[in-house]
Structures are given as C-alpha cells and as structure tokens.
Design an enzyme around this catalytic site. Structure first.
Site, PDB file in Angstrom:
ATOM      1  N   GLU A  17       7.286   4.704   7.211  1.00  0.00           N
ATOM      2  CA  GLU A  17       6.907   5.801   6.304  1.00  0.00           C
ATOM      3  C   GLU A  17       7.694   7.181   6.917  1.00  0.00           C
ATOM      4  O   GLU A  17       7.994   7.437   8.120  1.00  0.00           O
ATOM      5  CB  GLU A  17       5.434   6.354   6.754  1.00  0.00           C
ATOM      6  CG  GLU A  17       4.412   5.612   6.128  1.00  0.00           C
ATOM      7  CD  GLU A  17       2.965   5.457   6.742  1.00  0.00           C
ATOM      8  OE1 GLU A  17       2.141   4.971   5.969  1.00  0.00           O
ATOM      9  OE2 GLU A  17       2.659   6.096   7.619  1.00  0.00           O
ATOM     10  N   THR A  27       1.525  -8.919  12.117  1.00  0.00           N
ATOM     11  CA  THR A  27       1.484  -7.578  11.614  1.00  0.00           C
ATOM     12  C   THR A  27       0.650  -7.620  10.190  1.00  0.00           C
ATOM     13  O   THR A  27       0.239  -8.757   9.886  1.00  0.00           O
ATOM     14  CB  THR A  27       2.614  -7.135  11.039  1.00  0.00           C
ATOM     15  OG1 THR A  27       2.776  -6.122  10.703  1.00  0.00           O
ATOM     16  CG2 THR A  27       3.565  -8.095  10.000  1.00  0.00           C
ATOM     17  N   SER A  36      -5.653  10.680  -0.233  1.00  0.00           N
ATOM     18  CA  SER A  36      -5.855  11.287  -1.553  1.00  0.00           C
ATOM     19  C   SER A  36      -5.304  10.709  -2.527  1.00  0.00           C
ATOM     20  O   SER A  36      -4.888   9.708  -2.437  1.00  0.00           O
ATOM     21  CB  SER A  36      -5.033  12.726  -1.309  1.00  0.00           C
ATOM     22  OG  SER A  36      -3.913  12.571  -1.096  1.00  0.00           O
ATOM     23  N   ASN A  83       1.337  11.051   6.271  1.00  0.00           N
ATOM     24  CA  ASN A  83       0.047  10.732   6.915  1.00  0.00           C
ATOM     25  C   ASN A  83      -0.980  11.893   6.915  1.00  0.00           C
ATOM     26  O   ASN A  83      -2.224  11.673   7.175  1.00  0.00           O
ATOM     27  CB  ASN A  83       0.329  10.343   8.438  1.00  0.00           C
ATOM     28  CG  ASN A  83       0.799   8.804   8.354  1.00  0.00           C
ATOM     29  OD1 ASN A  83       0.132   7.896   7.953  1.00  0.00           O
ATOM     30  ND2 ASN A  83       1.925   8.674   8.643  1.00  0.00           N
ATOM     31  N   THR A 131       0.927  -1.050  -0.056  1.00  0.00           N
ATOM     32  CA  THR A 131      -0.035  -0.062  -0.029  1.00  0.00           C
ATOM     33  C   THR A 131       0.774   1.257  -0.059  1.00  0.00           C
ATOM     34  O   THR A 131       1.306   1.734  -1.073  1.00  0.00           O
ATOM     35  CB  THR A 131      -1.074   0.029   1.207  1.00  0.00           C
ATOM     36  OG1 THR A 131      -0.234  -0.200   2.498  1.00  0.00           O
ATOM     37  CG2 THR A 131      -2.085  -0.887   1.155  1.00  0.00           C
ATOM     38  N   LYS A 156       4.002  -6.873   4.173  1.00  0.00           N
ATOM     39  CA  LYS A 156       3.887  -5.470   3.616  1.00  0.00           C
ATOM     40  C   LYS A 156       3.799  -4.424   5.034  1.00  0.00           C
ATOM     41  O   LYS A 156       3.115  -5.003   6.116  1.00  0.00           O
ATOM     42  CB  LYS A 156       2.687  -5.239   2.767  1.00  0.00           C
ATOM     43  CG  LYS A 156       1.284  -5.802   3.154  1.00  0.00           C
ATOM     44  CD  LYS A 156       0.545  -4.828   3.979  1.00  0.00           C
ATOM     45  CE  LYS A 156       0.634  -3.357   3.268  1.00  0.00           C
ATOM     46  NZ  LYS A 156      -0.225  -2.487   4.245  1.00  0.00           N
TER      47      LYS A 156
END
EC number: 2.3.1.35
Lengths: 404, 404
Positions: free
Chosen positions: B276, B190, B404, B399, B153, B179
């Site tokens: 991230e 996870t 979007s 985040n 993702t 992932k």
C-alpha cells in the site's frame, strides 16, 4: 499541533540546580541549542540510558563517567546526536567535557555529556566549547523553562512539569523537563529527560526510584516504535531540603516517590502529545492478563500497529484492526473471553461484535482527541498501560523532510 | 502503482486443477469476488495458516476440515474477512462449504473456506451460496489469471507466477497466485497464496516443502508489520505427472523444490511491490550473524522502522536511522564491526561513516526504485533476508480511507 492540554505549570526552581542556556550554532543559527546544568556538590544523580546497541558517543562516555565520580555538570546540545560517529565522536564529546571541567574547576568525569539531533554527522565540538562561557554566564536557578525550550529538536512545544510536596512541615520540590517527538519507543529511558528534586535521597534508592518511575512513564510511551540511540533520563536529588531519605520506609518516601512519578508521567505523556504529526492521544490499557509483561506486549502491538494508528487518524471505528494487533502479540488467547472498549463504548466481546454496539456510537467515540482503548483479556489479574498517538500524513511529511 | 517489474508470465494450467470465478456481490457490485478451486481426487494438499490469535472463522474451520479429509474444493471470497465474528461467523462459513459439497457430491469437510476483506462484519453467506452455480459453470483449467484478479482487495495488480521444469523427460508445472497489499507481515503464511503442481508429492513431504519455502518467501515479507487474521498459503500436488516423489533423495525432488520456491518467492515479492502506497522495493539482507534468527530479527527491525521507511520514501540517505533500527533489535553488537551498504555504496563501517562515502553517492543510490540494504554484523556466518517497501503519504491515505 500537540494533542490536548500541553500547557506547562510554573517550573519551580530546585535548590542546588542552576541552568545556563545559549546559542552555540550547532546546526541552526538564531536558536538556543546549548544547555548547561550546574549541580551542587554532594547531590546524588541517577541515570538510565538507551538499550539501543548503537548507543551514541555521549551515552557511552556518560556511562563511563558516572561510574567513576559524582556529576557536577551536565552539558546538553541539540542539532547533532553524535551517534554512529565511532571513536572520533567519543573524543569530540570528551573535549567538550574537559573544556567545561577546566572552566569550572571540577574533574572531566564530573561532566556528563548529552546530545540530540541528526545521527551520523560529526559533532562540532569547537562551536560547543566556544559557547560555554556564555552558557556559564547565564546560569540561574529559574531557567527550567528556558532549558525546556533549548533542548527541543522536532518538538513543537516545550515539555516540563513541577510538583511541590509538603510533609511534616518540610516542603520538597520536584521539577523535570523532557524533549522528543519522533524515534520514540524508549527502552529504559527516553531521549533527554531531566528531573531534579531538592530532597536528600540516598544514591541507590534514587536509582531505584528512577528505574521504577521510568518503567511507568518513559518506558510506556511510543510514537513510532523506533528506539533512539541517545535516550537518557537523569534524576538528581540535590539534598538541600529535609533529612536523608534512605529507605522506602522513611515517612517522606511515598510522597516524594509519587511527586517524582507524577512529573515523570506528565513529561513522558507530553512527548506523545507532541508526537510527530499526532492528532490523537491514545491510552492503551490492557487488563486481565496473566502477567504485566504480556499486557505490555499486547498494548505495544496495538500502539505500534500502523493500521490501528491510521484508523484513529481517520476517526474510523475499524476495530477489527485492534483485534488483529492483539492477536499477533504471541500471547495465547481465548477469543471468546476478550473484550474491547473505546472509552465507554464496548465494541467487542465474546470474539465478536458487542450486543449494544452501533457504528454511530463507534464513530462518535473515534472523533474524540483523547481515547482510552481498553482490552480485557480474561486470563488473570495483571494489567499494563502504554501511551501513544495516531499516524497521519504529517508524520510521513515530517520524516520525509527532516534533515533539510 | 506497484514498484518495478510486476508483469505476470503466462500462468500455465496445472493438470488436476480447475478454477471457476464469478460475481457474488459480497461487498461491491461489478467485480469478480468468488473463486472456486476444483481439485482432482487423489491430490495432496498442504496448508499453513496465520499465527494470529484472532484467526478468522474460515481459518479455524479450514484447520478442522483438513485434519479430517482430503480437500476437493477451495471456496474463496473477497470483500469480507469473516474475522472477529465469533461462533456465528464459523457457522456462516460452514454453510457455504456444505452448500458447495451438496452441489458437487463431496463431503463438507472436503471444502476448505478462505475469506479476505474487512474484519468484523457479518459474512453474507447467502450471496456466496447464490453465486456457486455460476462459479461451477465457469470451471476451467486455464483460469489462473482470472483467479489472480478475483482474489484481489486493495491490491492494484494481480499476482502470480509459473514455472515449467523438465527432468529426465518428465515435464512438471508449478503455478501460483497470491493477494495482499496491507496488513502484511505474515507469520507462517500470508493472506491467500495458492500454489499447485501436477507432480505427485507424498503428503508429509509436501507439507515440509510448503513450510520450508514459505519461510523463505511469505514469511520474509513485510509492508506494515501487521499480521493478518486470515493469512493462508495452500500448496496442492495433483499427482497427474511423473512417479511418486516421497523423499528428498528422489532424483526429481531438488528441481521441483526449486521451482516451487521460485514461484513462492515471486508471488510473495509481488505483494511487497504492490505494498500500500509503496514507491520503493527494498531487500534487507543481514549477513555475518551468529544465527539466522538474529539476522531475521535485525532485518525486520529495519524493515518495520517508520523512520527508515519514510527516509527511503524521501530518497534521503539518512542512514543513521538504519543504524538506530539495527541497534534496537536486542542483539549484542560490536559497533566497530558493523558495516552497512546500500547496493554498491558502502555507507558505514567501524561504527562510523565509511571512508569513501559522500552525500552525493548516498543520494544517488537512494533514488533507485529497488535497493538492497546490506548489513554485515561481523559476528559469524549466518544470514537472512527480508523484503519490504517504503512508507508514503499514500499508505496513510489508503488506510485512513479504507472501508469507505
């Protein structure tokens, strides 16, 4: 930029308290960084301190001193936390107390030390001691606003509040100040709150009032979930007004308690409004729990979630992140009984999207600078509330740049 | 950009497992987002799932199904988590299982559903069902790398690992993919790890191996402390190679266990390396505790602290933040016995600065992209290790922008 109304009311003097501030150049030049409180003889003082195991040298010393004698002076420096400084740090804090005690004719144990600033650097005790004469010369009963400024570190705004209560012809004053913007998730206290009243409150009752109101104010705020090594909240009753209040049944107790609580909540919330990088002020209210402990636990999970905080920063009604945070608190929940609202907009009920929810309504409410997240658990009657702010680029910038 | 070496080794096929991938347009066009695993009859499958109370619809269904029958197919979509979708979400997940079961002639309960993506949106089950023929036509035993891509993702890099073990002339293969990049603080599993071996491992032993190795891998990583609603880790033993391994005393057990553990740790660490906004990979190792639980607790406090994470992002040796995080874990510590090192640089001992520490040495070590934070508690013999990354502007950006 702090969030919402952070304007201070007039910080009324409290009979029996004088405050002196000065520049001691602890870390920076050109700013007040040393604050001395002069407390009248006979006053009662209660303190709660951080539960962090790496509590700072001044916190360790303060705990020893207050167990031995009644405080007559508080000595507060910013720019250096004197934390993680070992035995040397404790000795240095002590020399500042001894120096002030000698200048004022009290016992060293009657001087309580407070420090805030960078952790792990050596306290410049000599600079603090060199500043004492100037601070003492500056003593005044109308110096609360100056002190609110001189205890700041990464704060962008001074924090204080004051209430006046009149009961049966007696007029009491409660005034308090606080500082803090980061490393904020107090546990039994926060980094530097000072509250005083001229009421005459019996010592153990005063401690109860402090513990109780701290649990509803400083112990219910979080910016980043990091508990400071230096948290201290101090409540002083100078005993200059009215008769002795020695129990919860005293006719003046409730009014005084409420005034102290109001001051505590306001100066605690001001810390969140000035949270590092904050653009939104969020009230996380959890109701319908079996115990208030589980409500607080869930409220903190939501308040600490970086994903929730960044969604609020972005004004993105990505409410699934709120549910994910609620779900990880370790409280057994029936998804079908949980409901979540943002202010007046119900977003989730029966484990899924609320019937009348629309993305447009969600977007509208998320744009507000102050938002109440209400989580109803459907398990019982208990509730609790935590105050927090969002997580922005600016938070990362401030904390990646701090120390420079 | 992921941190350090994230290159994948060749992901070896596992006898008894075929994988098909396709574009089902669950959320985006032009990318593979539907993955089907075909598991040979007679294989044993173990699963651990999220402890989040808001566990997603597919997780709820998967738990029911695996209790009833042996899995023959896994159906995995990205782009939509099918979480917080109530009873409707569960029904939608079920229709995809039923559709795949009808096409392949197995029972619906033999198809396990997995979803990952945005929380709280309705699963487009029709699109997934429409993609099944294409996925089944694509089935191949050499499709692990394709699957590592198609389950991504916000991941920027595919995650997988493979080991081949030869024992007494028998050659076993263990291959796994995972992932995840955000909402990562797994609790018992996870978000999507799939590991398979061709070994013949007895079912309850397989579950023990999974639980044990997950506790040393997926359950020891954190990006942001947020536990996902959809976490699942699946371990399949197809039984196509070697004799039955039914106890820890079997001569092949240790080698197989170690190979599975190696694959688990690698694909778990790859999630942190792709955290991230991550610019640094940190190993938080706590030793000298009374119990491994208290070591893990302290390691997580350090790994979750936004102040520690931003200091690492800034390469600022602001190590007082590490001590503050250690101190807030609620573990009783003797400050004078605690020592902290960054890689080979001792920064703190006896509650204060280490004798030979210099800011220059601290700055040098903080610049490294991979750093081990070693905290010695001086209380006992237990230890534990947690893997994490730093907190950057990019984390907030990702985040604040996601959805979007």
């Amino acid at each position: 930029m702090p969030v919402g109304n952070v304007e201070l009311v007039k910080l009324n003097p409290v009979k029996g308290i004088k405050i002196g501030i000065t520049e001691a150049h602890v870390r920076y030049a050109g700013r007040k960084d040393l604050t001395v409180f002069d407390i009248i003889a006979g006053a009662n003082t209660a303190v709660v301190t951080t539960q962090n195991q790496f509590c700072a040298a001044p916190v360790q010393l303060l705990r020893e001193f207050i167990a031995k004698d009644s405080p007559r002076y508080l000595i507060v420096n910013t720019g250096n936390a004197n934390a993680a400084t070992g035995e040397d740090g404790k000795q240095r804090a002590k020399t500042t107390c001894v120096a002030l005690a000698e200048k004022t004719g009290v016992a060293a144990e009657q001087v309580l030390p407070y420090s805030t600033g960078v952790i792990g650097e050596t306290l410049p005790a000599d600079k603090i001691i060199a500043g004492l004469d100037s601070a003492l010369a500056n003593l005044s009963d109308d110096n609360w606003l100056g002190a609110a400024h001189s205890i700041m570190t990464t704060d962008t705004t001074p924090k204080g509040h004051s209430e006046i209560v009149e009961i049966d012809g007696t007029t009491y004053t409660v005034t308090g100040i606080s500082k803090g913007a980061g490393m904020i998730r107090p546990n039994m206290a926060t980094m530097l709150g000072f509250v005083a009243t001229d009421a005459n409150i019996e010592k153990s009752l005063l401690q109860n009032i402090l513990t109780d109101t701290v649990n509803q104010s400083f112990n219910r705020i979080t910016v980043d979930g990091d508990t400071s090594t230096n948290d201290c909240c101090t409540l002083i009753a100078t005993g200059q007004v009215g008769e002795m209040i020695d129990s919860e049944n005293h006719p003046h107790y409730q009014a005084i308690y409420q005034a102290i609580k109001n001051v505590m909540i306001r100066i605690a919330q001001l810390i969140v409004r000035d949270g590092e990088g904050a653009t939104k002020f969020m009230t996380v209210k959890v109701t319908g729990g079996e115990t208030s402990e589980e409500c607080a636990k869930i409220a903190y999970e939501v308040a600490h979630s970086p994903l929730v905080k960044t969604a609020f920063f972005a004004s993105d009604p990505n409410w699934g992140r709120i549910l994910a945070a609620v779900g990880k608190a370790g409280v057994m929940l029936d998804q079908s009984k949980v409901a979540v609202s943002l202010d007046d907009v119900r977003i989730c009920e029966r484990g899924g999207l609320a019937q009348d929810y629309t993305e447009a309504r969600g977007s509208e409410v998320m744009k507000r600078p102050e938002i109440t997240i209400h989580i109803e658990l459907g398990r019982g009657q208990a509730s609790d509330t935590v105050y927090t702010c969002d997580l922005s680029y600016e938070y990362v910038k401030i904390n990646a740049d701090y120390r420079s």
